[in-house]
Every structure is written in structure tokens, then in C-alpha cells.
Scaffold this motif. Structure first.
Motif, mmCIF file in Angstrom:
data_model
loop_
_atom_site.group_PDB
_atom_site.id
_atom_site.type_symbol
_atom_site.label_atom_id
_atom_site.label_comp_id
_atom_site.label_asym_id
_atom_site.label_seq_id
_atom_site.Cartn_x
_atom_site.Cartn_y
_atom_site.Cartn_z
ATOM 1 N N UNK A 383 0.807 -1.211 0.000
ATOM 2 C CA UNK A 383 0.000 0.000 0.000
ATOM 3 C C UNK A 383 0.849 1.274 0.000
ATOM 4 N N UNK A 384 2.150 1.142 0.281
ATOM 5 C CA UNK A 384 3.036 2.303 0.247
ATOM 6 C C UNK A 384 3.673 2.512 -1.126
ATOM 7 N N UNK A 385 3.588 1.513 -2.003
ATOM 8 C CA UNK A 385 4.230 1.618 -3.305
ATOM 9 C C UNK A 385 3.509 2.600 -4.213
ATOM 10 N N UNK A 405 13.375 6.314 -1.690
ATOM 11 C CA UNK A 405 12.837 7.034 -0.533
ATOM 12 C C UNK A 405 13.710 8.254 -0.216
ATOM 13 N N UNK A 406 13.145 9.270 0.426
ATOM 14 C CA UNK A 406 13.864 10.532 0.646
ATOM 15 C C UNK A 406 15.151 10.384 1.448
ATOM 16 N N UNK A 421 5.228 18.350 5.804
ATOM 17 C CA UNK A 421 4.359 17.660 4.851
ATOM 18 C C UNK A 421 4.611 16.147 4.876
ATOM 19 N N UNK A 422 3.632 15.401 4.387
ATOM 20 C CA UNK A 422 3.787 13.959 4.221
ATOM 21 C C UNK A 422 4.680 13.712 3.008
ATOM 22 N N UNK A 423 5.839 13.065 3.164
ATOM 23 C CA UNK A 423 6.717 12.813 2.018
ATOM 24 C C UNK A 423 6.048 11.906 0.988
ATOM 25 N N UNK A 424 6.427 12.092 -0.272
ATOM 26 C CA UNK A 424 5.803 11.310 -1.362
ATOM 27 C C UNK A 424 6.071 9.818 -1.200
ATOM 28 N N UNK A 425 7.190 9.446 -0.592
ATOM 29 C CA UNK A 425 7.463 8.094 -0.120
ATOM 30 C C UNK A 425 7.879 8.211 1.345
ATOM 31 N N UNK A 426 7.600 7.210 2.153
ATOM 32 C CA UNK A 426 7.903 7.332 3.586
ATOM 33 C C UNK A 426 9.401 7.401 3.865
#
Length: 541
Positions: A383-385, A405-406, A421-426
Motif C-alpha cells: 500500500x506504500x508503493x 525514498x527521501x 508535509x507527508x513525504x511522497x514516499x515514507x
């Protein structure tokens, strides 16, 4: 450096994936101003150049590798003015700037494709690769997409199929049409005029296809784990003779080189992925009239043996002539090297020794952001992909998000990547303790080892420009000589967690390496290599 015209020869190029580097405007996505803000950090590593992954206008179905405007910046990354500032800042710090060029295909939202699909007789009707269905309605031939399934997609407007080597939203451009070639070269020159120093050419061997659309033959002896082979993807079962690496490609690369030659001190590095990648690298870089350098996927596999490293190097050296290679052990498309090769065991020590190995081989080098921190692959759930490639092949293949990932700048919840903000990937939990701020204060960190060894490489022309001659290897040990202008440098590498003692017939004088790097030593007529260590020594006799 040899001269500014050939700054790229032996250069170390730092790959920046802008979405994941630094978020300057708190929207959860890295951007060009974010890269500019961290330029001092990049320069502190001791690299020669940066390579920016795509930042062009795009619907982001493949995160920028689906371009809808080759001559503008996508608003999520900033503006052309932001790009100008990035160039100026990089040059101020003595860094060259290379950008990704995705010429093989565009987005299906590019105006060229919108017009092309509108009818059979519009001005751009043959700017893409269209073909009629077989009499029974099936696809024109057996070509497959890298991302799974047929490489053909039905279009109801034209009632034809179009070719896509990747996603069906990434139609392939028709390089057999000279107008297409002219238009693409115009987009390259647009960026040359803005001051870029070079280009990384995405899928550089895919540009031309067989105009007769002949079927690819099956590949014999398909072996899981060999270069580019995953048996969960049918793409591996074909020998790709007709859908890529066509001889016509050479003529385009010569035209591209002619354009770059009008802009002194610029360069190209081509990505080559095919069944005969090393031979293709040689062909594309020989003669000084095509690409300046190429890299393949040969060091991006799961084979970390020194036998594989030596075989790869000797194969390319045997056919390279006056061509020039570029090597990478990690990028935005593959599992991070400390996980892929190190299995996350002894990760700090392995990060250092794999780095030292890479930086002592003959050729230029691409370093992927985060390698200098020893980042492991991020473990993500389905679900994170967001990567369509990973989603399609889950769970056998988890895609490319784990290496994208960042970057953790600080050891905190959002990693210092973004403010709130919520990063585009965790932000990966396993990566936060390896944050830049943590490693800056640790003189023995992977970050300091990278900086120190890059300084060593700069200080020894043998490592940047010298010839290479291999002496010995087993699966975990490798020794060779680098020779330049009469000076010889002996290199011995141990990638195992045990002492290695090697006899040596040369008279050596060991270099004193910085403390962050685990060094071997000379004892009488032997070289002693502690676990995960390297010895550099000048040959005195």
C-alpha cells in the motif's frame, strides 16, 4: 584533470533524484531549489559533477521518465529560473551539471503524440511507431514490454497498435522519421544553450527498432540472476535482436555527438541495457564520434563476487579500444547496493569497501544519492508503493521505490527532508540513524569514508586515468595495477569478513589512507588484508 575538454574522463558523477533529495517548499516532494540549497553538501563530497534525474513537465506516471514537454520544468520541481539558479550555483562550487534525456519515448500526453494518434494523415502521423493488427486482431509481433506484457497497445482512434517498450503511457518515438530526430536534437540543444555540461541518455540503445517488425527469437539457456534476467518477467525469455540495439542507432549517436561538439566541454553518458551490453558499450564509445562514455547493468546485478567484477572489466577492456566506460553499483532503478550485495550484514564496512572498489576501477563513476551514507533498501508495504513496475510484479519484485525514498538529512521523524508535509514516499526507519547530521559528527562514518577516498582518487592520476592490469582474484579478493605515465599503483581489495594474506613479488610502499577507511598493510613479502579492507601501494620496483 587532463584538460577541461575531457573533464568527464575519470570523473565521479553524483546522481540526484530530485523528488527525494530535499523539499524546499514543504509539499512533500523534492525540487530544484532543494537541490540548489544542498549544493554545498554535494560539493563537499569531492565529486566532479551532478546528474539530475528528470525534472521535465510530465504526468508522472513513471515519475518524470514520461515527458510531456522536453523544454520546461514541471511545476512540482520549480521553474526554468530555478534551473538557471541551480546551474549557476553548481558552477560556483566547481560542479558540472548533467541532465537526463529521455529520447526513446515520450508521454502519451505529449502534444506530438496527441496529434499523432488523432488520424492517419496528420502532420505527425508517423512520429510514433504504429502498426496494423494481425488479421485476427492480435498484436503485430512478439515484442514485449520491459514492464510486462506485449509492447503494443491498441488505440481506438487510429484502430492500430502503437509500440511502447515501457509503460503503455510511454509510446516510442519513430527514429526512422528524420523530422523526429531533428525535433529531439532541438530539445537537446535547448538545454545546451542554458548551460548544461552534459546528458545522461536514458535507454540509449532503444532508439531504433527493426523497420520490418521481425519477431525476436527465444533466448537459450535463460538463467535466473544473470544480467537483467528475472524469470517472473517474460521479457527475459527473448533475445532482443529487433526491438533495440539496432545498427541504425550508431548514425543517430554520431549526429548527437556532432551537436555536442559545437558546445565545448560537454559530454554524454549512455545507459545500455541489452544482451550484449559490454560489446555495445565499446561500439557506442569508440572513435570519438559517438557517445563519450556508457554504463551497463553488469555491476547492478546481485553478483558481488570479485570474479564477476574482474570478468566484466576484462571483457570491456578487451574490446574497448579508445572508448571509455562508466561504472555504477547503484541507481534509481535497482535495490540499494548495501542490501543487494551486502545482505544488510556488516553494512557499514561493506559500504566502504564496495565504494573503494568502484573508485579504483578504470573508468568514470556514477554514485547514487544515499550511497555515501550507506543507506539500505527501504522496506515498503504494497500500500506504500507508487512505482507501477513494482505494483505490477508484487510480491516477487518489489519495484524501485525502496531505493527512491527521501534522503535523511536529520535523525528525526521526517528526516529533515521536509518541514511538516507527508513525504511522497515514507522516510525509512532503518535509514534515519544514518542521517547526514549523525554521520557528520562521526569521523569513522561511511560519509567521511566517501569524502576521504574521493580525495585519494583525485590525488592519484593513476586512479582517474591509468590503465588496469589484473593480478589475482577469488570470489572475495581482487588485486590489480593501475598505471599512468610510468607510475604504478597496486590495489588489493578484501570484501570478506576474514583476514586475507597474499604473497606479492613487487616492491611496494603502502599509502597511508584516512582513518575512516580500513586499510591493509605490507608484511615482508606478503600483503595482509583485514576484513573489508583495501591496500593502495606505489610500486617502487
Amino acid at each position: 584533470m587532463m584538460n577541461d575538454q575531457e573533464w568527464w574522463r575519470g570523473a565521479v558523477i553524483y546522481q540526484v533524484y530530485p523528488r527525494s533529495f530535499f523539499d524546499s517548499n514543504n509539499d512533500g516532494i523534492g525540487d530544484l531549489p532543494g537541490v540548489t540549497a544542498k549544493m554545498r553538501y554535494i560539493a563537499s563530497l569531492g565529486v566532479d559533477a551532478i546528474w539530475l534525474s528528470p525534472f521535465f513537465t510530465s504526468p508522472m506516471k513513471d515519475f518524470g521518465y514520461d515527458v510531456s514537454d522536453y523544454c520546461d520544468v514541471d511545476p512540482i520541481f520549480g521553474t526554468l529560473d530555478d534551473f538557471n539558479q541551480l546551474i549557476a550555483t553548481a558552477h560556483h562550487h566547481g560542479l558540472k551539471v548533467m541532465i537526463d534525456q529521455v529520447l526513446n519515448h515520450s508521454s502519451d500526453q505529449h502534444p506530438w503524440f496527441v496529434e499523432s494518434r488523432s488520424s492517419h494523415d496528420n502532420a505527425k502521423a508517423d512520429w510514433y511507431i504504429w502498426a496494423d493488427a494481425n488479421p485476427d486482431g492480435t498484436v503485430p509481433n512478439n515484442w514485449l514490454s520491459v514492464f510486462g506484457g506485449p509492447a503494443w497497445h491498441w488505440d481506438s482512434r487510429r484502430r492500430q497498435y502503437y509500440l511502447h517498450n515501457f509503460l503503455d503511457s510511454q509510446p516510442d518515438l519513430n527514429f526512422h522519421n528524420p523530422d523526429v530526430v531533428d525535433a529531439l536534437l532541438d530539445t537537446v540543444e535547448f538545454w545546451l544553450k542554458r548551460g548544461v555540461d552534459g546528458f545522461r541518455l536514458d535507454t540509449a540503445n532503444y532508439y531504433y527498432h527493426d523497420i520490418e517488425l521481425r519477431n525476436n527469437p527465444p533466448k537459450k539457456d535463460v538463467v535466473e540472476g544473470s544480467i537483467g534476467v528475472r524469470l517472473d518477467n517474460p521479457y527475459a525469455y527473448q533475445l532482443h535482436l529487433y526491438d533495440k540495439s539496432r545498427p541504425e542507432n550508431i548514425g543517430f549517436l554520431q549526429r548527437l555527438r556532432s551537436l555536442l561538439d559545437k558546445y565545448p566541454n560537454t559530454t554524454t553518458v549512455g545507459e545500455v541495457g541489452c544482451d550484449f551490453a559490454l560489446e555495445t558499450m565499446a561500439a557506442y564509445t569508440q572513435g570519438k564520434d559517438k557517445l563519450h562514455m556508457c554504463y551497463s547493468f553488469d555491476l547492478l546485478t546481485h553478483d558481488a563476487s570479485m570474479t564477476h567484477i574482474r570478468n566484466t572489466m576484462e571483457t570491456i577492456e578487451a574490446g574497448l579500444g579508445d572508448g571509455w566506460p562508466c561504472w555504477s553499483i547503484g541507481n534509481h532503478d535497482v535495490e540499494r547496493v548495501v542490501t543487494r550485495w551486502g545482505k544488510n550484514h556488516d553494512s557499514i564496512a561493506k559500504s566502504k569497501i564496495y565504494m573503494a572498489m568502484l573508485l579504483t576501477l578504470r573508468g568514470s563513476v556514477c554514485l547514487y544519492q544515499g550511497e555515501e551514507l550507506g543507506l539500505p533498501e527501504a522496506e515498503l508495504t504494497l500500500d506504500q508503493l507508487v512505482d507501477p513496475f513494482g505494483i505490477a510484479f508484487w510480491p516477487e519484485f518489489k519495484g524501485r521505490d525502496g531505493c527512491r525514498t527521501p534522503i535523511p538529512w536529520k535523525n528525526e521523524t521526517l528526516g529533515g527532508f521536509t518541514l511538516s508535509a507527508e513525504p511522497w514516499l515514507p522516510i525509512a526507519d532503518a535509514q534515519r540513524p544514518l542521517a547526514v547530521d549523525e554521520q557528520e559528527g562521526n569521523r569513522h562514518s561511511v560519509l567521511h569514508a566517501y569524502r576521504d577516498f574521493l580525495h585519494v582518487r583525485r590525488s592519484h592520476p593513476e586512479l582517474r586515468h591509468g590503465d588496469i592490469e589484473f593480478i589475482y582474484n577469488d570470489d572475495t579478493t581482487l588485486t590489480f595495477l593501475r598505471t599512468y605515465k610510468g607510475k604504478r599503483l597496486y590495489v588489493a581489495i578484501n570484501t570478506a569478513n576474514q583476514d586475507i594474506i597474499l604473497p606479492v613479488e613487487l616492491t611496494l610502499s603502502a599509502l597511508i589512507l584516512p582513518e575512516a577507511i580500513h586499510s591493509g598493510y605490507i608484511d615482508a613479502n606478503t600483503v595482509v588484508l583485514p576484513p573489508f579492507s583495501i591496500l593502495l601501494a606505489t610500486v617502487t620496483a
